[in-house]
Design an enzyme around this catalytic site. Structure first.
Site, PDB file in Angstrom:
ATOM      1  N   CYS A   1      34.200  -6.529 -40.576  1.00  0.00           N
ATOM      2  CA  CYS A   1      33.208  -6.788 -41.630  1.00  0.00           C
ATOM      3  C   CYS A   1      33.811  -7.423 -42.885  1.00  0.00           C
ATOM      4  O   CYS A   1      33.177  -8.280 -43.517  1.00  0.00           O
ATOM      5  CB  CYS A   1      32.481  -5.501 -41.998  1.00  0.00           C
ATOM      6  SG  CYS A   1      33.553  -4.073 -42.132  1.00  0.00           S
TER       7      CYS A   1
ATOM      8  N   HIS B   1      30.278  -5.356 -48.892  1.00  0.00           N
ATOM      9  CA  HIS B   1      31.697  -5.465 -49.251  1.00  0.00           C
ATOM     10  C   HIS B   1      31.852  -6.607 -50.258  1.00  0.00           C
ATOM     11  O   HIS B   1      31.453  -7.752 -49.994  1.00  0.00           O
ATOM     12  CB  HIS B   1      32.544  -5.783 -48.018  1.00  0.00           C
ATOM     13  CG  HIS B   1      32.662  -4.659 -47.030  1.00  0.00           C
ATOM     14  ND1 HIS B   1      32.251  -3.367 -47.276  1.00  0.00           N
ATOM     15  CD2 HIS B   1      33.198  -4.642 -45.779  1.00  0.00           C
ATOM     16  CE1 HIS B   1      32.509  -2.602 -46.218  1.00  0.00           C
ATOM     17  NE2 HIS B   1      33.063  -3.357 -45.297  1.00  0.00           N
TER      18      HIS B   1
HETATM   19  N1  LIG Z   1      30.381   0.213 -40.031  1.00  0.00           N
HETATM   20  C1  LIG Z   1      30.705  -1.045 -40.218  1.00  0.00           C
HETATM   21  O1  LIG Z   1      30.397  -1.663 -41.275  1.00  0.00           O
HETATM   22  C2  LIG Z   1      31.429  -1.818 -39.160  1.00  0.00           C
HETATM   23  C3  LIG Z   1      31.635  -3.172 -39.383  1.00  0.00           C
HETATM   24  C4  LIG Z   1      32.271  -3.935 -38.417  1.00  0.00           C
HETATM   25  C5  LIG Z   1      32.705  -3.323 -37.270  1.00  0.00           C
HETATM   26  N2  LIG Z   1      32.526  -1.996 -37.062  1.00  0.00           N
HETATM   27  C6  LIG Z   1      32.987  -1.428 -35.804  1.00  0.00           C
HETATM   28  O2  LIG Z   1      31.847  -1.036 -35.030  1.00  0.00           O
HETATM   29  C7  LIG Z   1      32.174   0.106 -34.243  1.00  0.00           C
HETATM   30  C8  LIG Z   1      31.186   1.216 -34.542  1.00  0.00           C
HETATM   31  O3  LIG Z   1      31.296   1.596 -35.900  1.00  0.00           O
HETATM   32  P1  LIG Z   1      30.267   2.604 -36.568  1.00  0.00           P
HETATM   33  O4  LIG Z   1      30.551   2.499 -38.014  1.00  0.00           O
HETATM   34  O5  LIG Z   1      28.892   2.355 -36.091  1.00  0.00           O
HETATM   35  O6  LIG Z   1      30.786   4.022 -35.974  1.00  0.00           O
HETATM   36  P2  LIG Z   1      29.986   5.400 -35.861  1.00  0.00           P
HETATM   37  O7  LIG Z   1      28.924   5.494 -36.886  1.00  0.00           O
HETATM   38  O8  LIG Z   1      31.046   6.461 -35.844  1.00  0.00           O
HETATM   39  O9  LIG Z   1      29.280   5.326 -34.402  1.00  0.00           O
HETATM   40  C9  LIG Z   1      30.031   5.383 -33.207  1.00  0.00           C
HETATM   41  C10 LIG Z   1      29.117   5.266 -31.988  1.00  0.00           C
HETATM   42  O10 LIG Z   1      29.935   5.352 -30.808  1.00  0.00           O
HETATM   43  C11 LIG Z   1      29.537   6.492 -30.026  1.00  0.00           C
HETATM   44  N3  LIG Z   1      30.704   7.157 -29.464  1.00  0.00           N
HETATM   45  C12 LIG Z   1      31.657   7.877 -30.105  1.00  0.00           C
HETATM   46  N4  LIG Z   1      32.568   8.366 -29.225  1.00  0.00           N
HETATM   47  C13 LIG Z   1      32.177   7.946 -28.002  1.00  0.00           C
HETATM   48  C14 LIG Z   1      32.684   8.127 -26.684  1.00  0.00           C
HETATM   49  N5  LIG Z   1      33.809   8.838 -26.458  1.00  0.00           N
HETATM   50  N6  LIG Z   1      32.031   7.564 -25.662  1.00  0.00           N
HETATM   51  C15 LIG Z   1      30.887   6.840 -25.852  1.00  0.00           C
HETATM   52  N7  LIG Z   1      30.351   6.645 -27.084  1.00  0.00           N
HETATM   53  C16 LIG Z   1      30.993   7.186 -28.146  1.00  0.00           C
HETATM   54  C17 LIG Z   1      28.816   7.406 -30.990  1.00  0.00           C
HETATM   55  O11 LIG Z   1      27.945   8.241 -30.246  1.00  0.00           O
HETATM   56  P3  LIG Z   1      27.570   9.769 -30.716  1.00  0.00           P
HETATM   57  O12 LIG Z   1      26.515   9.640 -31.774  1.00  0.00           O
HETATM   58  O13 LIG Z   1      27.070  10.380 -29.468  1.00  0.00           O
HETATM   59  O14 LIG Z   1      28.843  10.365 -31.226  1.00  0.00           O
HETATM   60  C18 LIG Z   1      28.083   6.375 -31.856  1.00  0.00           C
HETATM   61  O15 LIG Z   1      26.966   5.899 -31.163  1.00  0.00           O
HETATM   62  C19 LIG Z   1      33.621   0.454 -34.576  1.00  0.00           C
HETATM   63  O16 LIG Z   1      34.469  -0.118 -33.612  1.00  0.00           O
HETATM   64  C20 LIG Z   1      33.840  -0.167 -35.936  1.00  0.00           C
HETATM   65  O17 LIG Z   1      35.191  -0.472 -36.173  1.00  0.00           O
HETATM   66  C21 LIG Z   1      31.883  -1.234 -37.981  1.00  0.00           C
END
Ligand SMILES: NC(=O)c1ccc[n+]([C@@H]2O[C@H](COP(=O)([O-])OP(=O)(O)OC[C@H]3O[C@@H](n4cnc5c(N)ncnc54)[C@H](OP(=O)(O)O)[C@@H]3O)[C@@H](O)[C@H]2O)c1
Length: 344
Positions: A150, A242
């Site tokens: 991001c 950001h």
């Molecule tokens: N947030 C941002 O601004 C942003 C920007 C760019 C990229 N990203 C990337 O996008 C990805 C997700 O980020 P996020 O911020 O959305 O994270 P998050 O809020 O922690 O969500 C993680 C997701 O993955 C699932 N998950 C966790 N452990 C798992 C497992 N062992 N097996 C299958 N599913 C699992 C979770 O399900 P449960 O609800 O069941 O735990 C949830 O749906 C990351 O790789 C991050 O680096 C994020």
């Protein structure tokens, strides 16, 4: 007919934004939702702590969440959007591609792999053809395209707009919102009344992903751009958006006025989710600001402002909505690019 799509990691911060963008999308129909084993078997309403503006779309709310396993996703799903933690993505994403699914992924795993296109459609849509190399090398029927981090997406479009002046060195300091760390990322006790001058691995992502995005693809191999990038990353107590301070040294003379013109005239695309204008340039020295400007172009635009000369070349500020332009919207745009280029 709409393309049937699935969302991996559908309950998380980015997953919820994906649902919000995909539910009304005219070309995509949500047909599968996955998350961790603790969410599997629950309705989406029960599994997701819904935290984005507006209600959960009705048809999504009662959909049963599956485990994140290729056997749990219907075969007639043509495109997957992945927002899994990178530790999970590195294990399961290749298994989905091997099983024949085409994937547009947010997760940081494999972004720098030689045969994985890392794409911002307005900047390097031609890198998508690296998928042919990927399929040859890996023997996949499926395919995997990634969008960058991001904070990388926030400043790279502005660099692309200045590339004709010959990019030499870039310094960037970020002020990143808490949603960038996901729901469980930063505790309120850590971040309220505070700023944290460290985000694990983030500096490396800005420095390496930017060079890959600005590199040249010759139809067989991708060479990374030679620009030197140094980043410093900070977490601050904003929710979304950001903000970044950037210093750019160029081969050719570059005035703030020429830089503003180059950014404001940098072309957008005609994909469904493309903003009309990719980079909005503010004259006011105190813009852009996260709360005021993160929703420009429905969260898909980049904002720039405060362009001025400095002893390190051109200096300016830029901003993008991290969970839309920087994550979910970036993946959806890559999905639209896959569709336009016949990969679905
Ligand atoms: N947030 C941002 O601004 C942003 C920007 C760019 C990229 N990203 C990337 O996008 C990805 C997700 O980020 P996020 O911020 O959305 O994270 P998050 O809020 O922690 O969500 C993680 C997701 O993955 C699932 N998950 C966790 N452990 C798992 C497992 N062992 N097996 C299958 N599913 C699992 C979770 O399900 P449960 O609800 O069941 O735990 C949830 O749906 C990351 O790789 C991050 O680096 C994020």
């Amino acid at each position: 007919m709409a393309v049937r799509v699935g969302v991996l990691g559908a309950t998380g911060a980015v997953g919820q934004r994906l649902i919000q963008l995909l539910d009304p999308h005219p070309d995509f129909e949500i047909a599968a939702l996955t998350a961790s084993d603790s969410s599997a078997g629950k309705s989406y309403r029960q599994a997701a702590k819904w935290r984005v503006e507006g209600p959960i779309p009705d048809d999504v709310a009662e959909t049963t969440v599956s485990a994140t396993d290729p056997d749990e996703v219907p075969d007639d799903v043509d495109l997957l959007f992945s927002s899994l933690p990178s530790s999970v993505g590195s294990e399961v994403e290749p298994a989905f591609c091997e099983a024949g699914y085409v994937m547009s992924s947010n997760s940081s795993n494999a972004r720098m792999a030689d045969d994985v296109p890392l794409v911002i459609p307005e900047v390097n849509a031609d890198h998508l053809d690296l998928l042919e190399v990927q399929r040859d090398e890996r023997g996949w029927d499926g395919a995997m395209v990634k969008n960058p981090n991001c904070s990388t997406i926030t400043f790279v479009p502005t660099l692309a707009a200045l590339a004709d002046y010959g990019l030499e060195k870039v310094h960037v300091a970020t002020l990143q919102a808490v949603s960038g760390a996901g729901y469980d990322g930063v505790s309120s006790m850590e971040i309220i009344d505070n700023a944290i001058p460290y985000i694990g691995s983030e500096e490396d992502k800005l420095e390496t992903e930017s060079r890959k995005l600005l590199g040249e693809f010759d139809g067989a191999e991708l060479s990374h751009d030679g620009v030197e990038v140094a980043a410093s990353c900070n977490r601050i107590p904003t929710i979304d958006g950001h903000l970044e301070n950037v210093w750019v040294e160029t081969d050719e003379d570059l005035s703030p006025e020429d830089a503003a013109d180059a950014m404001a005239s940098y072309p957008s695309l005609e994909l469904r989710s493309s903003p009309d204008q990719l980079i909005h340039v503010f004259d006011e020295p105190d813009r852009p600001q996260p709360r005021l400007d993160r929703s420009l172009g429905d969260g898909m635009a980049v904002a720039a402002g405060g362009l001025r000369e400095s002893s390190f070349g051109l200096q300016y500020n830029c901003l993008a909505h991290n969970t839309i332009r920087g994550a979910a919207g970036a993946s959806v745009l890559n999905g639209e690019l896959l569709l336009e280029n016949g990969y679905l």
